[in-house]
Design a protein around this motif. Structure first.
Motif, short mmCIF file in Angstrom:
data_model
loop_
_atom_site.label_atom_id
_atom_site.label_comp_id
_atom_site.label_asym_id
_atom_site.label_seq_id
_atom_site.Cartn_x
_atom_site.Cartn_y
_atom_site.Cartn_z
N GLY A 138 -41.70 -42.81 -20.75
CA GLY A 138 -43.41 -42.47 -20.29
C GLY A 138 -43.90 -41.21 -20.61
N TRP A 190 -36.19 -47.68 -15.20
CA TRP A 190 -35.84 -46.43 -15.40
C TRP A 190 -35.91 -45.60 -16.60
CZ3 TRP A 190 -31.99 -43.60 -17.90
CH2 TRP A 190 -31.71 -42.20 -17.31
N ASN A 226 -37.83 -46.74 -19.14
CA ASN A 226 -39.33 -47.00 -19.70
C ASN A 226 -39.92 -45.74 -18.90
OD1 ASN A 226 -39.26 -49.24 -21.03
ND2 ASN A 226 -39.50 -50.51 -19.53
N ARG A 227 -39.39 -45.29 -17.63
CA ARG A 227 -40.07 -44.18 -17.07
C ARG A 227 -39.67 -42.75 -17.92
NH1 ARG A 227 -38.88 -46.68 -12.28
NH2 ARG A 227 -37.05 -45.31 -11.92
N GLN A 228 -38.49 -42.83 -18.39
CA GLN A 228 -38.18 -41.58 -19.26
C GLN A 228 -38.83 -41.63 -20.34
OE1 GLN A 228 -35.74 -39.78 -17.28
NE2 GLN A 228 -36.22 -41.48 -15.86
#
Ligand code: NAP
Length: 249
Positions: A249, A243, A245-247
């Motif tokens: 990205g 999560w 890492n998604r923020q």
């Protein structure tokens, strides 16, 4: 978020420490502790702050001042107030927030569980369930058992409880986990415990007492969790790192 985003981890659990240690390679982490426990477990190579913020508005101010990009609320499943504050502060500031909430324990064959909605409910139920109870609840919560009559109490805490004199006759022992099933079985046997009172904390760190109770046929008053906050949820550290890492990205 920018290249090296600033993440506030609200901590106080084993998962929070693990998350902070893992995320520190890619994010600027501030790890926050309430300051209730002496010598709490701390992550390495991250900034650690200690003490309450002073409510949701003060938390939002702290995040703005410190340039926080995202928040992981990795506090204990029963830490309801900080979860509400984090949700409100992040909502007001428009910041991403995730609650890391480890799965609750489930009753297994051989368990004898009695559900209580909260600490007060467990105290009310206790005299009808057993005569010699092991209270595995926080030292700040034992006061709820002050009015319990007819059941002897064994209480274990990391730090000595401040209000021990409110429970005359209770036996207090000091202890800091992790405990093995053998440790817990020996303790329950030595004190002839017939009922265990536990919060449904989930996770492995404090499960040994539940397994010991099963082994000995000891009843368990299991205190249910407060409602989880709305918004993003993960039940493990891997998904929380993904999560983050998604923020970024
Ligand atoms: P709580 O009732 O939800 O929070 C009470 C107040 O303590 C909050 O309003 C906040 O003060 C402050 N606070 C809580 N967690 C904080 C954190 N990580 N960083 C900074 N301030 C924090 O919490 P609690 O149940 O007392 O738990 C306190 C801490 O112990 C939590 O961090 C939790 O992870 C850990 N813990 C709790 C339990 C449990 O059974 N409740 C078990 C193991 C560990 P302000 O409003 O002033 O900001």
């Amino acid at each position: 978020m920018n290249d090296r985003a600033r993440v506030l981890i609200l901590g106080g659990t084993a998962e929070a420490v693990e998350l902070a240690n893992r995320a520190a390679t890619d994010f600027d982490i501030t790890y926050s502790l309430a300051g209730r426990t002496k010598n709490p477990a701390r992550p390495e190579n991250v900034s650690v702050r200690t003490g309450g913020f002073g409510g949701a508005k003060a938390l939002a101010d702290w995040m703005q001042k410190n340039g926080t990009d995202a928040v992981v609320d990795a506090t204990h499943p029963f830490a309801a107030q900080i979860a509400v504050n984090a949700a409100a502060a992040c909502g007001a500031a428009g910041l991403s927030r995730l609650k890391l909430l480890r799965p609750a324990w489930e009753e297994q064959p051989g368990d004898h569980w009695y559900a209580a909605p909260d600490i007060a409910g467990a105290a009310a139920l206790l005299p009808s369930i057993g005569k010699r109870a092991f209270l595995s609840v926080g030292r700040l919560e034992i006061e709820a058992f002050a009015g319990v009559a007819g059941t002897e109490l064994l209480i274990r805490s990391i730090d000595p409880p401040a209000d021990a004199d409110r429970l005359p006759g209770a036996i207090f022992i000091a202890g800091r986990g992790p405990f093995t099933v053998a440790d817990e079985t020996a303790l329950l046997r030595a004190h002839k415990i017939d009922v265990l009172v536990s919060k449904n904390a989930g996770g492995g760190a404090t499960y040994a007492k539940i397994a010991a109770a099963r082994e000995l046929g000891v009843k368990v008053i299991m205190i249910g969790r407060p409602p989880a906050p709305t918004g993003d949820l993960a039940d493990n550290v891997d998904d929380t790192v993904a999560w983050l890492n998604r923020q970024a990205g």
